[in-house]
Design an enzyme around this catalytic site. Structure first.
Site, PDB file in Angstrom:
ATOM      1  N   HIS A   1      33.647 -28.721  -9.883  1.00  0.00           N
ATOM      2  CA  HIS A   1      33.135 -29.829  -9.046  1.00  0.00           C
ATOM      3  C   HIS A   1      32.317 -29.309  -7.868  1.00  0.00           C
ATOM      4  O   HIS A   1      32.183 -29.990  -6.845  1.00  0.00           O
ATOM      5  CB  HIS A   1      34.278 -30.694  -8.465  1.00  0.00           C
ATOM      6  CG  HIS A   1      35.050 -31.485  -9.471  1.00  0.00           C
ATOM      7  ND1 HIS A   1      36.413 -31.654  -9.381  1.00  0.00           N
ATOM      8  CD2 HIS A   1      34.652 -32.166 -10.573  1.00  0.00           C
ATOM      9  CE1 HIS A   1      36.828 -32.394 -10.387  1.00  0.00           C
ATOM     10  NE2 HIS A   1      35.777 -32.726 -11.132  1.00  0.00           N
TER      11      HIS A   1
ATOM     12  N   ASN B   1      23.609 -33.926 -18.513  1.00  0.00           N
ATOM     13  CA  ASN B   1      24.982 -33.417 -18.450  1.00  0.00           C
ATOM     14  C   ASN B   1      25.559 -33.519 -19.856  1.00  0.00           C
ATOM     15  O   ASN B   1      25.930 -34.594 -20.314  1.00  0.00           O
ATOM     16  CB  ASN B   1      25.772 -34.274 -17.454  1.00  0.00           C
ATOM     17  CG  ASN B   1      27.212 -33.838 -17.331  1.00  0.00           C
ATOM     18  OD1 ASN B   1      27.671 -32.936 -18.046  1.00  0.00           O
ATOM     19  ND2 ASN B   1      27.940 -34.473 -16.434  1.00  0.00           N
TER      20      ASN B   1
ATOM     21  N   PHE C   1      44.006 -45.041 -12.665  1.00  0.00           N
ATOM     22  CA  PHE C   1      44.792 -45.396 -11.483  1.00  0.00           C
ATOM     23  C   PHE C   1      44.898 -46.907 -11.271  1.00  0.00           C
ATOM     24  O   PHE C   1      45.847 -47.378 -10.657  1.00  0.00           O
ATOM     25  CB  PHE C   1      44.217 -44.704 -10.234  1.00  0.00           C
ATOM     26  CG  PHE C   1      44.668 -43.277 -10.128  1.00  0.00           C
ATOM     27  CD1 PHE C   1      44.191 -42.314 -11.008  1.00  0.00           C
ATOM     28  CD2 PHE C   1      45.594 -42.889  -9.171  1.00  0.00           C
ATOM     29  CE1 PHE C   1      44.626 -40.996 -10.946  1.00  0.00           C
ATOM     30  CE2 PHE C   1      46.031 -41.572  -9.095  1.00  0.00           C
ATOM     31  CZ  PHE C   1      45.548 -40.631  -9.980  1.00  0.00           C
TER      32      PHE C   1
ATOM     33  N   ARG D   1      23.342 -29.703 -15.919  1.00  0.00           N
ATOM     34  CA  ARG D   1      24.644 -29.322 -15.380  1.00  0.00           C
ATOM     35  C   ARG D   1      25.244 -28.271 -16.317  1.00  0.00           C
ATOM     36  O   ARG D   1      25.319 -28.492 -17.526  1.00  0.00           O
ATOM     37  CB  ARG D   1      25.566 -30.529 -15.345  1.00  0.00           C
ATOM     38  CG  ARG D   1      26.946 -30.160 -14.891  1.00  0.00           C
ATOM     39  CD  ARG D   1      27.881 -31.338 -14.991  1.00  0.00           C
ATOM     40  NE  ARG D   1      29.195 -30.952 -14.546  1.00  0.00           N
ATOM     41  CZ  ARG D   1      30.318 -31.344 -15.131  1.00  0.00           C
ATOM     42  NH1 ARG D   1      30.278 -32.129 -16.182  1.00  0.00           N
ATOM     43  NH2 ARG D   1      31.478 -30.972 -14.663  1.00  0.00           N
TER      44      ARG D   1
ATOM     45  N   ARG E   1      45.561 -34.130 -17.082  1.00  0.00           N
ATOM     46  CA  ARG E   1      45.858 -32.688 -16.933  1.00  0.00           C
ATOM     47  C   ARG E   1      47.035 -32.485 -15.991  1.00  0.00           C
ATOM     48  O   ARG E   1      47.173 -33.197 -14.994  1.00  0.00           O
ATOM     49  CB  ARG E   1      44.634 -31.952 -16.365  1.00  0.00           C
ATOM     50  CG  ARG E   1      43.532 -31.803 -17.362  1.00  0.00           C
ATOM     51  CD  ARG E   1      42.320 -31.119 -16.740  1.00  0.00           C
ATOM     52  NE  ARG E   1      41.120 -31.869 -17.050  1.00  0.00           N
ATOM     53  CZ  ARG E   1      40.039 -31.895 -16.306  1.00  0.00           C
ATOM     54  NH1 ARG E   1      39.968 -31.201 -15.193  1.00  0.00           N
ATOM     55  NH2 ARG E   1      38.998 -32.606 -16.671  1.00  0.00           N
TER      56      ARG E   1
ATOM     57  N   GLU F   1      26.568 -36.494  -8.074  1.00  0.00           N
ATOM     58  CA  GLU F   1      26.274 -35.189  -8.659  1.00  0.00           C
ATOM     59  C   GLU F   1      24.882 -35.143  -9.276  1.00  0.00           C
ATOM     60  O   GLU F   1      24.205 -34.122  -9.218  1.00  0.00           O
ATOM     61  CB  GLU F   1      27.356 -34.831  -9.695  1.00  0.00           C
ATOM     62  CG  GLU F   1      28.671 -34.482  -9.009  1.00  0.00           C
ATOM     63  CD  GLU F   1      29.864 -34.353  -9.946  1.00  0.00           C
ATOM     64  OE1 GLU F   1      30.418 -35.401 -10.315  1.00  0.00           O
ATOM     65  OE2 GLU F   1      30.216 -33.230 -10.308  1.00  0.00           O
TER      66      GLU F   1
HETATM   67  P1  AMP Z   1      35.648 -40.319 -12.048  1.00  0.00           P
HETATM   68  O1  AMP Z   1      36.235 -39.240 -12.892  1.00  0.00           O
HETATM   69  O2  AMP Z   1      35.225 -39.843 -10.686  1.00  0.00           O
HETATM   70  O3  AMP Z   1      34.594 -41.120 -12.743  1.00  0.00           O
HETATM   71  O4  AMP Z   1      36.845 -41.336 -11.747  1.00  0.00           O
HETATM   72  C1  AMP Z   1      37.392 -42.117 -12.778  1.00  0.00           C
HETATM   73  C2  AMP Z   1      38.700 -42.693 -12.330  1.00  0.00           C
HETATM   74  O5  AMP Z   1      38.550 -43.423 -11.104  1.00  0.00           O
HETATM   75  C3  AMP Z   1      39.258 -43.725 -13.308  1.00  0.00           C
HETATM   76  O6  AMP Z   1      39.990 -43.117 -14.318  1.00  0.00           O
HETATM   77  C4  AMP Z   1      40.135 -44.571 -12.419  1.00  0.00           C
HETATM   78  O7  AMP Z   1      41.437 -44.021 -12.427  1.00  0.00           O
HETATM   79  C5  AMP Z   1      39.559 -44.421 -11.028  1.00  0.00           C
HETATM   80  N1  AMP Z   1      38.983 -45.664 -10.524  1.00  0.00           N
HETATM   81  C6  AMP Z   1      37.768 -46.165 -10.758  1.00  0.00           C
HETATM   82  N2  AMP Z   1      37.612 -47.358 -10.126  1.00  0.00           N
HETATM   83  C7  AMP Z   1      38.770 -47.600  -9.476  1.00  0.00           C
HETATM   84  C8  AMP Z   1      39.266 -48.650  -8.652  1.00  0.00           C
HETATM   85  N3  AMP Z   1      38.508 -49.704  -8.348  1.00  0.00           N
HETATM   86  N4  AMP Z   1      40.516 -48.539  -8.158  1.00  0.00           N
HETATM   87  C9  AMP Z   1      41.273 -47.463  -8.454  1.00  0.00           C
HETATM   88  N5  AMP Z   1      40.873 -46.451  -9.220  1.00  0.00           N
HETATM   89  C10 AMP Z   1      39.644 -46.512  -9.723  1.00  0.00           C
END
Ligand code: AMP
Length: 397
Positions: free
Chosen positions: A179, A7, A283, A90, A240, A383
């Site tokens: 996605h 990727n 988050f 990807r 975003r 993915e």
């Molecule tokens: P992704 O783009 O799917 O890798 O998701 C990344 C985002 O998931 C991070 O920026 C966090 O905001 C959120 N995240 C990851 N672990 C946690 C957690 N344990 N609790 C809340 N949010 C999480």
């Protein structure tokens, strides 16, 4: 067969080597700061991460380092490149040219290049990654797996924008969605989890991560999705903006004397929950700050949940019903409060969220009560595994 999943971003490259018989990840990692200096993070299964700083002027050096690490006498997981049966790449944008994954040929490369103007930040990097791999492994079959392909089943009324039709005809301006690999993987797995035929299910997949998109899947086919021509549309995300009144762009440009590039930078990199909170795109940080009384962090999370729920409600209407609402990706798999807050708005659909499920993380689970009319599920996305499966299917056809 071992399948290398690649990727490629503009200055980064993530990889996994997956044994397609067992679906085990043999090793994974990433190259960062390609073209700047260079850093390889390599992790063989069950062992410590190794970090190597080394010059990576281009993606070719980065991929060479990945291959060397995979074959390293001490920490490698293969002895020679003959043990890599295929490479799955990807590719972000396949435009209207690709409704499924494809074995990479010279013609395919040309068609991917023609999609470059639809994803100028992503597709050129994907192409560089493919070319670099081809140069180092000229006899290994390669497959392109597109983020947009799954959504090519959307009906015209879902993908057309309310702007002059000539822009669709001339420039292919329409909703594409992203996605797709994740939405496809999660919706298939949902049917397996529920023990029901995919063709019989109306599912709404909420892929909530740093980038977020929601997808209405009817009978296994994407019929609508929240990202659009680009991944900027939909719910507000980490940085975003998601959906806004398009006139805001002109309004702010005039007030602050900014050109279109500066506005796009604000909407892509300085907006979303980061922009609203002024604090973080993560988050977890926002939850901690909200607990300590930070009103903007609380508002950012609340607005995010509200926007997700509005789209889910819209897709239930678009499909004239919904059997399962599924949460996945970083936020969806981990943030029980976000899931609960989204579901709070969906009682009228027959959603009964099980409060006790808020602590569930990163594993398949039912989040609704046993008498909930609509199932709410957590299905972790994968993915890389989805790309490896697609690659295997195509190279063994
Ligand atoms: P992704 O783009 O799917 O890798 O998701 C990344 C985002 O998931 C991070 O920026 C966090 O905001 C959120 N995240 C990851 N672990 C946690 C957690 N344990 N609790 C809340 N949010 C999480």
């Amino acid at each position: 067969m071992n399948i290398l999943v690649i990727n490629c971003g503009s200055s980064s490259l993530k990889f996994q080597l997956i044994n397609s018989d067992t679906e085990a990840v043999l090793a994974k990692g990433l190259c960062e700061r390609i073209g700047i200096d260079g850093r390889l993070v390599y992790q063989p299964a069950g062992k410590e991460k190794e970090i190597t700083e080394a010059a990576m002027p281009t993606h070719k050096e980065a991929i060479q380092m990945v291959l060397d690490a995979l074959m390293n006498a001490k920490t490698g997981v293969i002895k020679s490149l003959d043990e890599v049966g295929a490479v799955g790449h990807r590719v972000v944008h396949g435009g209207e040219k690709f409704a499924s994954s494809t074995v990479i040929t010279a013609e395919v490369m040309k068609a991917v290049e023609e999609c470059n103007d639809l994803a100028p930040l992503h597709n050129p990097a994907n192409i560089i990654g493919i070319e670099a791999c081809k140069a180092l492994m000229p006899n290994t079959p390669m497959v392109a797996v597109f983020d947009t392909a799954f959504h090519q089943t959307m009906p015209e009324e879902a993908y057309i924008y309310g702007i002059p039709y000539k822009y669709y005809e001339q420039y292919k301006v329409r909703r594409y969605g992203f996605h797709g690999t994740s939405h496809s993987f999660v919706s298939k797995r949902t049917a397996e989890y529920l023990g029901k035929p995919l063709e019989s299910l109306k599912t709404i997949v909420c892929h909530l991560g740093n980038g977020s998109s929601i997808c209405a899947v009817n009978g296994g086919k994407s019929v609508d999705t929240s990202m659009g021509l680009t991944p900027l549309e939909g719910v507000m995300m980490g940085t975003r903006s998601g959906n806004i009144d398009p006139a805001i762009m002109e309004f702010i440009a005039k007030k602050e004397n900014l050109d279109i590039d500066a506005i796009m930078n604000i909407l892509n990199k300085e907006s979303g929950v980061y922009g609203v909170s002024g604090l973080s795109s993560d988050f977890r940080d926002l939850e901690n700050a909200a607990e300590e009384g930070n009103a903007k962090a609380k508002l950012a999370r609340e607005a995010f949940c509200y926007q997700v729920a509005k789209i889910v409600g819209g897709y239930a209407a678009a499909m004239n019903g919904v059997d399962a609402i599924v949460f996945t990706a970083g936020v969806g798999e981990n943030d029980g409060i976000v899931r609960k807050e989204v579901c709070k708005y969906l009682g009228y659909l027959g959603v009964q969220y099980d409060e006790a499920s808020s602590s569930v993380r990163g594993k398949e689970a039912t989040l609704s009560t046993s008498d909930s009319k609509v199932k709410v599920l957590l299905i972790p996305t994968n993915e890389e595994l989805a790309i490896a499966r697609e690659t295997l299917l195509l190279v063994t056809k």
